[in-house]
Design a protein around this motif. Structure first.
Motif, mmCIF file in Angstrom:
data_model
loop_
_atom_site.group_PDB
_atom_site.id
_atom_site.type_symbol
_atom_site.label_atom_id
_atom_site.label_comp_id
_atom_site.label_asym_id
_atom_site.label_seq_id
_atom_site.Cartn_x
_atom_site.Cartn_y
_atom_site.Cartn_z
ATOM 1 N N GLY A 308 52.918 26.880 37.599
ATOM 2 C CA GLY A 308 53.728 27.108 39.044
ATOM 3 C C GLY A 308 53.105 28.597 39.531
ATOM 4 N N VAL A 309 52.048 28.979 39.364
ATOM 5 C CA VAL A 309 52.236 30.784 39.068
ATOM 6 C C VAL A 309 50.977 30.660 40.638
ATOM 7 N N GLU A 310 51.527 31.161 41.421
ATOM 8 C CA GLU A 310 50.425 31.814 42.614
ATOM 9 C C GLU A 310 49.408 32.538 41.854
ATOM 10 N N PRO A 311 48.046 32.322 41.672
ATOM 11 C CA PRO A 311 47.105 33.453 41.837
ATOM 12 C C PRO A 311 46.951 34.720 42.385
ATOM 13 N N ASP A 312 47.312 35.860 42.749
ATOM 14 C CA ASP A 312 46.865 36.627 43.903
ATOM 15 C C ASP A 312 45.244 37.509 43.563
ATOM 16 N N LEU A 313 45.471 38.510 44.371
ATOM 17 C CA LEU A 313 43.888 38.483 44.844
ATOM 18 C C LEU A 313 43.894 39.883 43.490
ATOM 19 N N VAL A 314 44.482 39.964 42.451
ATOM 20 C CA VAL A 314 43.979 40.665 41.007
ATOM 21 C C VAL A 314 43.379 39.430 40.277
ATOM 22 N N THR A 315 44.301 38.437 40.253
ATOM 23 C CA THR A 315 43.917 37.855 39.208
ATOM 24 C C THR A 315 42.245 36.826 39.695
ATOM 25 N N TYR A 316 41.853 36.765 40.569
ATOM 26 C CA TYR A 316 40.489 36.547 41.181
ATOM 27 C C TYR A 316 39.724 37.243 41.114
ATOM 28 N N ASN A 317 39.654 38.611 41.501
ATOM 29 C CA ASN A 317 38.940 39.582 41.276
ATOM 30 C C ASN A 317 38.766 39.912 38.897
ATOM 31 N N ARG A 333 31.292 32.405 41.935
ATOM 32 C CA ARG A 333 30.672 32.622 42.803
ATOM 33 C C ARG A 333 31.480 31.733 43.341
ATOM 34 N N LYS A 334 32.119 30.669 42.567
ATOM 35 C CA LYS A 334 33.026 29.448 43.120
ATOM 36 C C LYS A 334 33.889 29.528 43.175
ATOM 37 N N TYR A 335 34.472 30.504 42.364
ATOM 38 C CA TYR A 335 35.618 31.557 42.503
ATOM 39 C C TYR A 335 35.870 32.157 43.573
ATOM 40 N N LEU A 336 35.087 32.497 43.880
ATOM 41 C CA LEU A 336 34.846 34.190 45.288
ATOM 42 C C LEU A 336 34.814 32.986 46.730
ATOM 43 N N ASP A 337 35.009 31.792 46.603
ATOM 44 C CA ASP A 337 35.091 30.339 47.814
ATOM 45 C C ASP A 337 36.432 30.160 47.608
ATOM 46 N N PRO A 346 38.011 39.175 49.451
ATOM 47 C CA PRO A 346 37.111 39.302 49.097
ATOM 48 C C PRO A 346 37.467 41.319 49.013
ATOM 49 N N ASP A 347 37.485 41.986 48.143
ATOM 50 C CA ASP A 347 37.618 43.393 48.316
ATOM 51 C C ASP A 347 36.197 44.170 47.800
ATOM 52 N N ALA A 348 36.070 45.307 47.736
ATOM 53 C CA ALA A 348 34.944 45.935 47.208
ATOM 54 C C ALA A 348 34.967 46.027 45.865
ATOM 55 N N VAL A 349 36.032 45.207 44.874
ATOM 56 C CA VAL A 349 36.360 44.791 43.585
ATOM 57 C C VAL A 349 35.193 43.824 43.503
ATOM 58 N N THR A 350 35.480 42.713 44.044
ATOM 59 C CA THR A 350 35.198 41.354 43.786
ATOM 60 C C THR A 350 33.556 41.230 44.113
ATOM 61 N N TYR A 351 32.798 42.032 45.033
ATOM 62 C CA TYR A 351 31.656 42.200 45.312
ATOM 63 C C TYR A 351 31.117 43.101 44.083
ATOM 64 N N THR A 352 32.000 43.562 43.633
ATOM 65 C CA THR A 352 30.828 44.078 43.339
ATOM 66 C C THR A 352 30.904 44.350 41.752
ATOM 67 N N SER A 353 31.860 43.630 41.277
ATOM 68 C CA SER A 353 32.062 42.511 40.024
ATOM 69 C C SER A 353 30.380 41.333 39.991
ATOM 70 N N LEU A 354 30.749 40.974 41.009
ATOM 71 C CA LEU A 354 29.518 40.098 41.418
ATOM 72 C C LEU A 354 28.324 40.132 41.573
ATOM 73 N N MET A 355 27.805 41.217 41.711
ATOM 74 C CA MET A 355 26.846 41.725 42.011
ATOM 75 C C MET A 355 26.360 42.611 40.705
#
Length: 476
Positions: A308-317, A333-337, A346-355
């Motif tokens: 029951g702990v809700e993930p935050d932006l840092v979790t997804y990044n 990419r699925k977790y991006l969606d 998604p921020d620059a960290v998210t996209y840069t990690s994928l790239m």
């Protein structure tokens, strides 16, 4: 940042413990360097205070004239007394306590001894009868005493005794000032000794001071030293570790890649009745990602959801970074969606990690498509994003696209990172474009992207390779 030039678009379109023993001393492996694009941690273990009992050394009030914020440049005590007397004489109204404290702090920064600073304080009281030293005043002297060279606490005791004799009893804020000052001077043993003394005579440290010491010991000593401190505080003073304490320990152990110990600490944390929060889970997930163990990182994510702990932006990044690093870009990419559906942008960290992950797989054009998507959604790429792409394009032998990207970076005064610079220069030399390689070298030096030595070493290595390749008929 500049938008993607038309040539890019066409290229894209075509293709913690119940028993003391639960914190047993271990010998962790050495710490590893952090990944280049890893998301930053939230600043969780610091606090700011603005009251008279502030844990930080008091800073000059905004009302203090600039010329009086740092008036003392000489340790000479007689000169300091004369200067203060002149300030009092020139003032048309009584000086407030903050100005007195600022002047004392200025002198303490250059004084030869704490005794001289105390003498100036006594002179202040005599020359300015309206001034009544408060706790912050004595904290200035205490901070200075803790930074006195040597392993003796005598100067510290001198200030503490002065406080007590003048009716200001040391409290938890006093302990915090002293402990932080001692630790900043590399005197962790004396800090712990002072904690014992103040705890027995006044009161135990508060959780902020306690966790500061734990974090400092984790950073500068063997982990076992921190465990010993925790055990001593619990057994002797009844001060128990809290959730923040265990998070500090888990973070430190994750950085050493000792995930077995992380698992044990999480068990201890549960035994103590604490429920891991999002920060703890993110910390554990980071440890798996550093080892490129994407499956385990996904397991941590699922555990969070189950608890029951809700993930935050840092979790997804963190998760996207770990999956991309371990070669699971499609899953990332699925977790991006998923993160977008959960309301996280998604921020620059998210996209840069994928790239970064796409470039590792040789799909640099796919990374460029993602750059176009990123900008279309209003997310501005940063220097790290462009360096990642430049490195990937050169690795994929897409030099012309790399040159165009470099020109965009140059026009935006972006700095080149070491890996991107070295790969770019090597690609230019491989293509026989030595003059352009020298131009990139000049830019790297002028923009202070790298040191002169580092920039030249990479260029020299590429030129040597080119010379050898030409001798063997492998280059023109």
């Amino acid at each position: 940042m500049g938008k993607i030039p038309p040539s890019f678009r066409s290229a894209i379109s075509t293709s913690m413990a119940t028993k003391p023993s639960s914190l047993a001393t271990i010998n962790p492996p050495s710490a590893a360097a952090k990944p280049l694009h890893f998301p930053k941690k939230p600043a969780r273990f610091s606090r700011k205070t603005h009251d008279p009992n502030s844990l930080e050394s008091p800073s000059p009030s905004p009302s203090v004239p600039p010329q009086l914020q740092s008036p003392f440049t000489s340790p000479d005590l007689s000169d300091a007394k004369k200067l203060f007397s002149s300030v009092v004489a020139a003032s048309k109204s009584p000086l407030d306590a903050r100005l007195h404290n600022a002047l004392l702090q200025s002198y303490a920064a250059v004084a030869a001894t704490v005794h001289d600073s105390i003498s100036l304080l006594n002179h202040m009281v005599k020359a300015s009868p309206c001034f009544s030293p408060d706790r912050s005043t004595y904290h200035v002297l205490l901070s200075q005493s803790c930074k006195t060279p040597g392993d003796s606490l005598s100067p510290v005791h001198q200030v503490l005794n002065l406080m007590i004799n003048r009716g200001v009893a040391p409290n938890q804020a006093t302990a915090d000032v002293a402990v932080r000052s001692l630790c900043s001077s590399g005197r962790e043993d004396e800090a712990i000794e002072l904690i014992r003394e103040l705890s027995s005579k006044h009161s135990p440290p508060d959780t902020y001071t306690y966790n500061f010491v734990v974090k400092h010991l984790c950073k500068n000593r063997a982990l076992g030293t921190a465990y010993n401190f925790i055990d001593e505080m619990r057994d002797s003073l009844g001060v128990k570790p809290d959730l923040v304490t265990y998070t500090i320990l888990i973070d430190n152990v994750c950085n050493t890649k000792n995930l077995r110990e992380v698992t044990r600490l999480v068990s201890v944390l549960s035994e103590e009745g604490f429920k891991p929060d999002c920060f703890v889970y993110n910390t554990i997930m980071k440890g798996y990602c550093m080892l490129s163990r994407g499956s385990e990182a996904v397991g941590v994510y699922k555990k969070m959801k189950e608890e029951g702990v809700e993930p935050d932006l840092v979790t997804y990044n963190t998760l996207i970074f770990g999956l991309s690093k371990s070669g699971r870009v499609k899953d990332a990419r699925k977790y991006l969606d998923i993160m977008v559906e959960a309301g996280h942008f998604p921020d620059a960290v998210t996209y840069t990690s994928l790239m970064n992950g796409m470039c590792r797989e040789g799909d640099a054009l796919g990374a460029l498509r993602l750059l176009e998507e990123m900008e279309a959604k209003g997310c501005s790429p940063n220097s790290c994003t462009y360096n990642t792409l430049l490195h990937g394009l050169c690795k994929s032998r897409l030099l012309e696209k790399g040159i165009e990207l470099y020109q965009m970076m140059k026009s935006s005064d972006m700095k080149l990172e070491t890996a991107a610079y070295a790969t770019f220069v090597r690609s230019l030399c491989r293509d026989g474009r030595v003059a352009e390689a020298y131009e990139v070298f000049d830019y790297a030096v002028e923009s202070k992207s790298l040191t002169d030595v580092s920039a030249y070493t990479a260029l020299e290595s590429s030129l040597k390779w080119l010379k050898k390749a030409r001798e063997q008929g492998l280059a023109v």
